[in-house]
Design a protein around this motif. Sequence first.
Motif, short mmCIF file in Angstrom:
data_model
loop_
_atom_site.label_atom_id
_atom_site.label_comp_id
_atom_site.label_asym_id
_atom_site.label_seq_id
_atom_site.Cartn_x
_atom_site.Cartn_y
_atom_site.Cartn_z
N ALA A 152 -72.51 128.42 43.04
CA ALA A 152 -73.31 127.21 42.89
C ALA A 152 -73.53 126.86 41.42
CB ALA A 152 -74.66 127.38 43.60
N THR A 153 -73.63 127.89 40.57
CA THR A 153 -73.79 127.65 39.13
C THR A 153 -72.54 127.01 38.55
OG1 THR A 153 -75.29 129.54 38.94
CG2 THR A 153 -74.28 128.75 36.91
N GLY A 154 -71.37 127.50 38.95
CA GLY A 154 -70.12 126.90 38.50
C GLY A 154 -70.00 125.44 38.92
N LEU A 155 -70.38 125.15 40.17
CA LEU A 155 -70.35 123.76 40.64
C LEU A 155 -71.38 122.91 39.90
CD1 LEU A 155 -69.94 124.30 44.49
CD2 LEU A 155 -68.21 123.51 42.87
N ALA A 156 -72.53 123.51 39.59
CA ALA A 156 -73.56 122.79 38.85
C ALA A 156 -73.06 122.41 37.46
CB ALA A 156 -74.82 123.64 38.74
N PHE A 157 -72.32 123.31 36.82
CA PHE A 157 -71.75 122.99 35.52
C PHE A 157 -70.76 121.83 35.62
CE2 PHE A 157 -67.94 123.70 32.84
CZ PHE A 157 -68.46 123.25 31.64
N CYS A 158 -69.90 121.86 36.63
CA CYS A 158 -68.93 120.78 36.82
C CYS A 158 -69.65 119.45 37.07
CB CYS A 158 -68.00 121.10 37.98
SG CYS A 158 -66.89 122.50 37.69
N LEU A 159 -70.69 119.48 37.89
CA LEU A 159 -71.44 118.25 38.17
C LEU A 159 -72.15 117.75 36.93
CD1 LEU A 159 -72.60 116.11 40.02
CD2 LEU A 159 -74.34 117.76 40.77
N ARG A 160 -72.78 118.65 36.19
CA ARG A 160 -73.48 118.25 34.95
C ARG A 160 -72.50 117.67 33.94
NH1 ARG A 160 -77.18 116.27 32.29
NH2 ARG A 160 -78.35 117.36 30.70
N PHE A 161 -71.33 118.27 33.83
CA PHE A 161 -70.32 117.76 32.90
C PHE A 161 -69.85 116.38 33.33
CE2 PHE A 161 -66.00 117.12 31.44
CZ PHE A 161 -66.07 117.48 30.10
N LEU A 162 -69.56 116.20 34.62
CA LEU A 162 -69.08 114.91 35.10
C LEU A 162 -70.14 113.83 34.93
CD1 LEU A 162 -67.16 115.99 38.33
CD2 LEU A 162 -66.18 114.86 36.33
N MET A 163 -71.40 114.18 35.17
CA MET A 163 -72.47 113.21 34.99
C MET A 163 -72.54 112.74 33.54
SD MET A 163 -75.53 114.90 37.32
CE MET A 163 -76.75 113.69 36.79
N GLN A 164 -72.59 113.70 32.63
CA GLN A 164 -72.75 113.33 31.22
C GLN A 164 -71.49 112.67 30.67
OE1 GLN A 164 -73.43 115.81 27.31
NE2 GLN A 164 -75.26 115.98 28.59
N TYR A 165 -70.32 113.10 31.11
CA TYR A 165 -69.08 112.48 30.65
C TYR A 165 -68.97 111.05 31.18
CZ TYR A 165 -64.17 112.29 29.16
OH TYR A 165 -62.99 111.96 28.54
N THR A 166 -69.51 110.80 32.36
CA THR A 166 -69.53 109.44 32.89
C THR A 166 -70.48 108.57 32.09
OG1 THR A 166 -69.02 110.27 35.11
CG2 THR A 166 -69.94 108.05 34.96
N TYR A 167 -71.68 109.10 31.76
CA TYR A 167 -72.59 108.35 30.89
C TYR A 167 -71.92 108.06 29.55
CZ TYR A 167 -76.14 110.26 34.11
OH TYR A 167 -76.86 110.62 35.22
N ALA A 168 -71.09 108.98 29.08
CA ALA A 168 -70.46 108.83 27.76
C ALA A 168 -69.52 107.63 27.72
CB ALA A 168 -69.70 110.11 27.40
N MET A 169 -69.00 107.22 28.87
CA MET A 169 -68.08 106.08 28.90
C MET A 169 -68.74 104.80 28.39
SD MET A 169 -65.18 107.30 30.00
CE MET A 169 -65.59 108.86 29.21
N VAL A 170 -70.07 104.75 28.46
CA VAL A 170 -70.80 103.57 27.99
C VAL A 170 -70.58 103.38 26.49
CG1 VAL A 170 -73.09 102.46 27.88
CG2 VAL A 170 -72.48 103.87 29.84
N ALA A 171 -70.16 104.43 25.79
CA ALA A 171 -69.92 104.34 24.35
C ALA A 171 -68.83 103.32 24.02
CB ALA A 171 -69.54 105.71 23.79
N PHE A 172 -68.00 102.96 25.01
CA PHE A 172 -66.99 101.94 24.77
C PHE A 172 -67.63 100.55 24.53
CE2 PHE A 172 -64.05 104.86 27.16
CZ PHE A 172 -63.15 105.05 26.12
N TRP A 173 -68.85 100.38 25.03
CA TRP A 173 -69.49 99.06 24.96
C TRP A 173 -70.73 99.03 24.07
CZ3 TRP A 173 -67.54 101.03 29.56
CH2 TRP A 173 -66.46 100.34 30.12
N VAL A 174 -71.43 100.16 23.95
CA VAL A 174 -72.65 100.19 23.14
C VAL A 174 -72.54 101.34 22.13
CG1 VAL A 174 -74.05 99.26 25.02
CG2 VAL A 174 -73.88 101.73 24.73
#
Length: 266
Positions: A152-174
């Motif tokens: 579950a910890t490994g999956l939590a890391f993958c989820l946390r990474f995907l969440m933050q990397y998805t937020y990071a895409m906003v850097a293309f516009w702001v």
Amino acid sequence: MALFGYLQRPLRIIQTLLSVYYAYMLEYRAELMFWVLSGSFPLILMGLWQEAARSGQFDLDPDTVVRYFLAVFVVRQLTVVWVIWDFEREVLEGKLSPLLLQPLDPGWRHFCSHLAERLARLPFIAILVGLFLWLYPVARQQPAHLFWGLLATGLAFCLRFLMQYTYAMVAFWVERATAIEQFSFLLYTFFSGMVAPLTLFPEAVRTIVFWTPFPYLIYVPASLLVGLPIKIGQSIGVTLIWCLIFWLLNRLFWRLGLKHYGGMGA
């Protein structure tokens, strides 16, 4: 054999990236120690909730509280993510452009750098956990719980990474995509189980919170490590669903963002 041949090149790339970033992280061993210490906030909260447990104000006993917050400390150390800051800098400073010329998605570089940092961080985590278990012998976990907790910890890391990397895409516009992460971190702090076990929340609030991805980032893996009652199959399934949702959003924003990034002359 055909499958092995197909996977041979990706595995070789991942091995190379891990070895490179691991060597890079070892250059910052002293800094890594401070990063580990900066994540000791759950151990401070443990003392507060342990006293509350002794007063009988909630169902968890003091020993369970100690084990839970030690598990929270370990889970946080293994799931910390900073990709949004790196990606934002790459976009704003134009460092993303040369990476796009290479036949490898830049996301894999960030992912492997995080994994390498975990490997470099492990000795410091082990020392602190060993010291903690020496001071609090009641915090020792049952080996039967470790497998599901670590999974579950490994999956939590993958989820946390995907969440933050998805937020990071906003850097293309702001220019300040990190503002989204700062807001998300408020929700993460209160609804992930880092500040308090979610069993202390009202039933109505807990029901709503479990529809969000936040409990699966800390509370679920920590509870599995401790042995608290958790529906393992359901929790892992929900975590995978959230991973899929954020991966799809990430790929959508990545394609749209690249068009905007190229249109700006990159």
